[in-house]
Design a protein around this motif. Structure first.
Motif, PDB file in Angstrom:
ATOM      1  N   LYS A   5       0.637  -1.309  -0.236  1.00 56.81           N
ATOM      2  CA  LYS A   5      -0.155   0.217   0.219  1.00 56.81           C
ATOM      3  C   LYS A   5       1.190   1.138   0.014  1.00 56.81           C
ATOM      4  O   LYS A   5       0.316   2.025  -0.416  1.00 56.81           O
ATOM      5  N   LEU A   6       1.760   1.063   0.933  1.00 55.85           N
ATOM      6  CA  LEU A   6       3.106   2.868   1.042  1.00 55.85           C
ATOM      7  C   LEU A   6       3.388   2.927  -0.802  1.00 55.85           C
ATOM      8  O   LEU A   6       3.703   3.970  -0.636  1.00 55.85           O
ATOM      9  N   THR A   7       4.014   1.527  -1.243  1.00 58.52           N
ATOM     10  CA  THR A   7       4.707   1.406  -2.369  1.00 58.52           C
ATOM     11  C   THR A   7       3.523   2.299  -3.514  1.00 58.52           C
ATOM     12  O   THR A   7       3.839   2.797  -4.114  1.00 58.52           O
ATOM     13  N   ALA A   8       2.208   1.607  -3.252  1.00 61.89           N
ATOM     14  CA  ALA A   8       1.498   2.063  -4.161  1.00 61.89           C
ATOM     15  C   ALA A   8       0.905   3.518  -3.822  1.00 61.89           C
ATOM     16  O   ALA A   8       0.765   4.347  -5.169  1.00 61.89           O
ATOM     17  N   ASN A   9       1.005   4.510  -2.458  1.00 64.86           N
ATOM     18  CA  ASN A   9       0.853   6.161  -2.742  1.00 64.86           C
ATOM     19  C   ASN A   9       2.016   6.116  -3.178  1.00 64.86           C
ATOM     20  O   ASN A   9       1.668   7.358  -3.746  1.00 64.86           O
ATOM     21  N   PHE A  58      14.143   4.761  -0.205  1.00 61.79           N
ATOM     22  CA  PHE A  58      12.995   3.725  -1.174  1.00 61.79           C
ATOM     23  C   PHE A  58      12.030   4.851  -1.827  1.00 61.79           C
ATOM     24  O   PHE A  58      11.803   3.905  -2.995  1.00 61.79           O
ATOM     25  N   VAL A  59      11.553   5.846  -1.567  1.00 57.68           N
ATOM     26  CA  VAL A  59      10.387   6.645  -2.007  1.00 57.68           C
ATOM     27  C   VAL A  59      12.235   6.562  -3.467  1.00 57.68           C
ATOM     28  O   VAL A  59      11.105   6.594  -4.825  1.00 57.68           O
ATOM     29  N   VAL A  60      12.878   7.080  -3.380  1.00 54.21           N
ATOM     30  CA  VAL A  60      13.699   7.571  -4.667  1.00 54.21           C
ATOM     31  C   VAL A  60      13.581   6.254  -5.891  1.00 54.21           C
ATOM     32  O   VAL A  60      13.684   6.200  -6.932  1.00 54.21           O
ATOM     33  N   LEU A  61      14.531   4.818  -4.904  1.00 47.78           N
ATOM     34  CA  LEU A  61      14.805   3.786  -6.386  1.00 47.78           C
ATOM     35  C   LEU A  61      12.858   4.227  -6.743  1.00 47.78           C
ATOM     36  O   LEU A  61      12.866   3.096  -7.804  1.00 47.78           O
ATOM     37  N   THR A  62      11.915   3.685  -5.704  1.00 45.00           N
ATOM     38  CA  THR A  62      10.477   3.471  -6.478  1.00 45.00           C
ATOM     39  C   THR A  62      10.220   4.517  -7.085  1.00 45.00           C
ATOM     40  O   THR A  62       9.751   4.189  -8.338  1.00 45.00           O
ATOM     41  N   VAL A  63      10.518   5.764  -7.425  1.00 43.83           N
ATOM     42  CA  VAL A  63      10.505   6.233  -8.290  1.00 43.83           C
ATOM     43  C   VAL A  63      11.317   5.937  -9.839  1.00 43.83           C
ATOM     44  O   VAL A  63      10.630   6.434 -10.749  1.00 43.83           O
ATOM     45  N   LEU A  64      12.126   5.902  -9.741  1.00 37.76           N
ATOM     46  CA  LEU A  64      13.345   5.653 -10.099  1.00 37.76           C
ATOM     47  C   LEU A  64      13.204   4.894 -11.324  1.00 37.76           C
ATOM     48  O   LEU A  64      13.098   4.246 -12.536  1.00 37.76           O
TER      49      LEU A  64
END
Length: 103
Positions: A5-9, A58-64
Motif C-alpha cells: 500500500k505504501l508503494t502504491a501511494n 526507498f521512495v527515490v528507488l521506487t520513482v527511479l
C-alpha cells in the motif's frame, strides 16, 4: 500500512507530480544525495535521520524504477533471488560472498 500500500501511494504521488516521466539521471543524483543523508544519520547515531534516509531511499528507488519502466517489486525480487542462496562469511563486519573469498 503494509509495504504494498505504501508503494502504491508513492507511485500515485510520483505520477501526480510528473516524476514518473522525469529524467532517471536526475533521480539517480537524488538517490546519491539521500544516501549521503543516511550516512550522516548513521555516523551521528541519529535514529530519526536514519529512518528518514532509508525511507527516502526507498521512495527515490521506487520513482527511479517507474522512470525506467520497471516495478520496484520486480527489482527487489530480482535482487533477492540473486542473494537468497549466497554463501560467504563476515570479515571485519562486512559480508563477503563465497566467490570473492577465493580471490
Amino acid at each position: 500500512m503494509n509495504l504494498n500500500k505504501l508503494t502504491a501511494n508513492i507511485q500515485s504521488w510520483a505520477i501526480e507530480r510528473g516524476l514518473d516521466e522525469a529524467e532517471p539521471e536526475k533521480q539517480l543524483n537524488k538517490l546519491i544525495e539521500e544516501i549521503g543523508e543516511l550516512a550522516q544519520g548513521i555516523n551521528k547515531g541519529n535514529l530519526n535521520k536514519i529512518k528518514d534516509g532509508i525511507g527516502d531511499g526507498f521512495v527515490v528507488l521506487t520513482v527511479l524504477s517507474m522512470q525506467l519502466d520497471l516495478s520496484i517489486q520486480e527489482c527487489i525480487e530480482y535482487a533477492y533471488n540473486e542473494i537468497k542462496d549466497r554463501k560467504g562469511k563476515m570479515i571485519n563486519g562486512v559480508f563477503v560472498k563465497e566467490s570473492d573469498l577465493n580471490v
